[in-house]
Write a protein that holds these residues in place. Structure first.
Motif, PDB file in Angstrom:
ATOM      1  N   HIS A 164       3.672   0.964   1.888  1.00 16.98           N
ATOM      2  CA  HIS A 164       2.336   1.075   1.311  1.00 16.98           C
ATOM      3  C   HIS A 164       2.442   1.645  -0.111  1.00 16.98           C
ATOM      4  O   HIS A 164       3.293   2.484  -0.384  1.00 16.98           O
ATOM      5  CB  HIS A 164       1.470   2.005   2.173  1.00 16.98           C
ATOM      6  CG  HIS A 164       0.013   1.873   1.921  1.00 16.98           C
ATOM      7  ND1 HIS A 164      -0.614   2.561   0.927  1.00 16.98           N
ATOM      8  CD2 HIS A 164      -0.933   1.123   2.529  1.00 16.98           C
ATOM      9  CE1 HIS A 164      -1.895   2.252   0.930  1.00 16.98           C
ATOM     10  NE2 HIS A 164      -2.105   1.372   1.903  1.00 16.98           N
ATOM     11  N   PRO A 165       1.602   1.181  -1.036  1.00 18.66           N
ATOM     12  CA  PRO A 165       1.717   1.666  -2.417  1.00 18.66           C
ATOM     13  C   PRO A 165       1.380   3.152  -2.593  1.00 18.66           C
ATOM     14  O   PRO A 165       1.785   3.757  -3.578  1.00 18.66           O
ATOM     15  CB  PRO A 165       0.731   0.801  -3.198  1.00 18.66           C
ATOM     16  CG  PRO A 165      -0.088   0.086  -2.203  1.00 18.66           C
ATOM     17  CD  PRO A 165       0.637   0.105  -0.904  1.00 18.66           C
ATOM     18  N   LEU A 166       0.670   3.743  -1.667  1.00 19.18           N
ATOM     19  CA  LEU A 166       0.321   5.163  -1.776  1.00 19.18           C
ATOM     20  C   LEU A 166       1.291   6.070  -1.025  1.00 19.18           C
ATOM     21  O   LEU A 166       0.952   7.208  -0.692  1.00 19.18           O
ATOM     22  CB  LEU A 166      -1.104   5.398  -1.263  1.00 19.18           C
ATOM     23  CG  LEU A 166      -2.220   4.810  -2.106  1.00 19.18           C
ATOM     24  CD1 LEU A 166      -3.561   5.035  -1.445  1.00 19.18           C
ATOM     25  CD2 LEU A 166      -2.199   5.394  -3.496  1.00 19.18           C
ATOM     26  N   PHE A 167       2.494   5.576  -0.777  1.00 18.94           N
ATOM     27  CA  PHE A 167       3.483   6.352  -0.029  1.00 18.94           C
ATOM     28  C   PHE A 167       3.806   7.674  -0.723  1.00 18.94           C
ATOM     29  O   PHE A 167       3.765   8.740  -0.105  1.00 18.94           O
ATOM     30  CB  PHE A 167       4.755   5.513   0.167  1.00 18.94           C
ATOM     31  CG  PHE A 167       5.958   6.306   0.573  1.00 18.94           C
ATOM     32  CD1 PHE A 167       6.015   6.901   1.817  1.00 18.94           C
ATOM     33  CD2 PHE A 167       7.030   6.462  -0.288  1.00 18.94           C
ATOM     34  CE1 PHE A 167       7.134   7.633   2.207  1.00 18.94           C
ATOM     35  CE2 PHE A 167       8.141   7.186   0.091  1.00 18.94           C
ATOM     36  CZ  PHE A 167       8.185   7.778   1.341  1.00 18.94           C
ATOM     37  N   ILE A 168       4.118   7.618  -2.009  1.00 18.67           N
ATOM     38  CA  ILE A 168       4.524   8.818  -2.751  1.00 18.67           C
ATOM     39  C   ILE A 168       3.385   9.839  -2.864  1.00 18.67           C
ATOM     40  O   ILE A 168       3.607  11.030  -2.612  1.00 18.67           O
ATOM     41  CB  ILE A 168       5.079   8.432  -4.135  1.00 18.67           C
ATOM     42  CG1 ILE A 168       6.324   7.554  -3.996  1.00 18.67           C
ATOM     43  CG2 ILE A 168       5.379   9.666  -4.978  1.00 18.67           C
ATOM     44  CD1 ILE A 168       7.499   8.238  -3.343  1.00 18.67           C
ATOM     45  N   PRO A 169       2.145   9.438  -3.222  1.00 17.09           N
ATOM     46  CA  PRO A 169       1.075  10.445  -3.285  1.00 17.09           C
ATOM     47  C   PRO A 169       0.759  11.090  -1.930  1.00 17.09           C
ATOM     48  O   PRO A 169       0.498  12.299  -1.861  1.00 17.09           O
ATOM     49  CB  PRO A 169      -0.135   9.676  -3.795  1.00 17.09           C
ATOM     50  CG  PRO A 169       0.420   8.505  -4.501  1.00 17.09           C
ATOM     51  CD  PRO A 169       1.686   8.167  -3.786  1.00 17.09           C
ATOM     52  N   VAL A 170       0.806  10.320  -0.856  1.00 18.56           N
ATOM     53  CA  VAL A 170       0.525  10.880   0.470  1.00 18.56           C
ATOM     54  C   VAL A 170       1.652  11.827   0.879  1.00 18.56           C
ATOM     55  O   VAL A 170       1.398  12.897   1.440  1.00 18.56           O
ATOM     56  CB  VAL A 170       0.313   9.752   1.500  1.00 18.56           C
ATOM     57  CG1 VAL A 170       0.210  10.315   2.901  1.00 18.56           C
ATOM     58  CG2 VAL A 170      -0.924   8.956   1.160  1.00 18.56           C
ATOM     59  N   LEU A 171       2.888  11.464   0.574  1.00 18.32           N
ATOM     60  CA  LEU A 171       4.016  12.340   0.862  1.00 18.32           C
ATOM     61  C   LEU A 171       3.893  13.645   0.071  1.00 18.32           C
ATOM     62  O   LEU A 171       4.103  14.739   0.615  1.00 18.32           O
ATOM     63  CB  LEU A 171       5.343  11.650   0.540  1.00 18.32           C
ATOM     64  CG  LEU A 171       6.611  12.449   0.768  1.00 18.32           C
ATOM     65  CD1 LEU A 171       6.765  12.796   2.242  1.00 18.32           C
ATOM     66  CD2 LEU A 171       7.814  11.691   0.252  1.00 18.32           C
ATOM     67  N   GLY A 172       3.535  13.540  -1.185  1.00 15.29           N
ATOM     68  CA  GLY A 172       3.342  14.736  -2.009  1.00 15.29           C
ATOM     69  C   GLY A 172       2.230  15.617  -1.480  1.00 15.29           C
ATOM     70  O   GLY A 172       2.348  16.852  -1.470  1.00 15.29           O
ATOM     71  N   MET A 173       1.142  14.998  -1.034  1.00 12.23           N
ATOM     72  CA  MET A 173       0.036  15.768  -0.478  1.00 12.23           C
ATOM     73  C   MET A 173       0.467  16.492   0.801  1.00 12.23           C
ATOM     74  O   MET A 173       0.110  17.658   1.008  1.00 12.23           O
ATOM     75  CB  MET A 173      -1.154  14.856  -0.185  1.00 12.23           C
ATOM     76  CG  MET A 173      -2.379  15.604   0.261  1.00 12.23           C
ATOM     77  SD  MET A 173      -3.779  14.547   0.602  1.00 12.23           S
ATOM     78  CE  MET A 173      -3.217  13.705   2.072  1.00 12.23           C
TER      79      MET A 173
END
Length: 74
Positions: free
Chosen positions: A38-47
């Motif tokens: 998913h393209p939001l993998f990095i922001p969700v992981l950071g959150m």
């Protein structure tokens, strides 16, 4: 030695705020690793990492406040 009950309740309140974060943070990290394409993998992981770090900080502050209420004794 007397216990500052107001400060003790403040420490318990801080620890009670950290309890849900202890479960939400790893769940968000798990869900992000489950959806790596998913393209939001990095922001969700950071959150998720930020939530875990914030829960650790709240635990530290809560225990510190409880110890202050027990041993300062005003």
């Amino acid at each position: 030695m007397s216990t500052n009950k107001i400060l003790l309740m403040k420490g318990i309140r801080i620890l009670s705020f950290s309890l849900p974060l202890l479960f939400i943070g790893p769940y968000v990290i798990f869900m992000s690793f489950k959806n790596q394409s998913h393209p939001l993998f990095i922001p969700v992981l950071g959150m998720g990492i930020i939530v875990c770090l914030f829960s650790i900080y709240l635990i530290f502050k809560g225990i510190q406040t409880i110890m202050k209420s027990l041993f300062d004794g005003k």
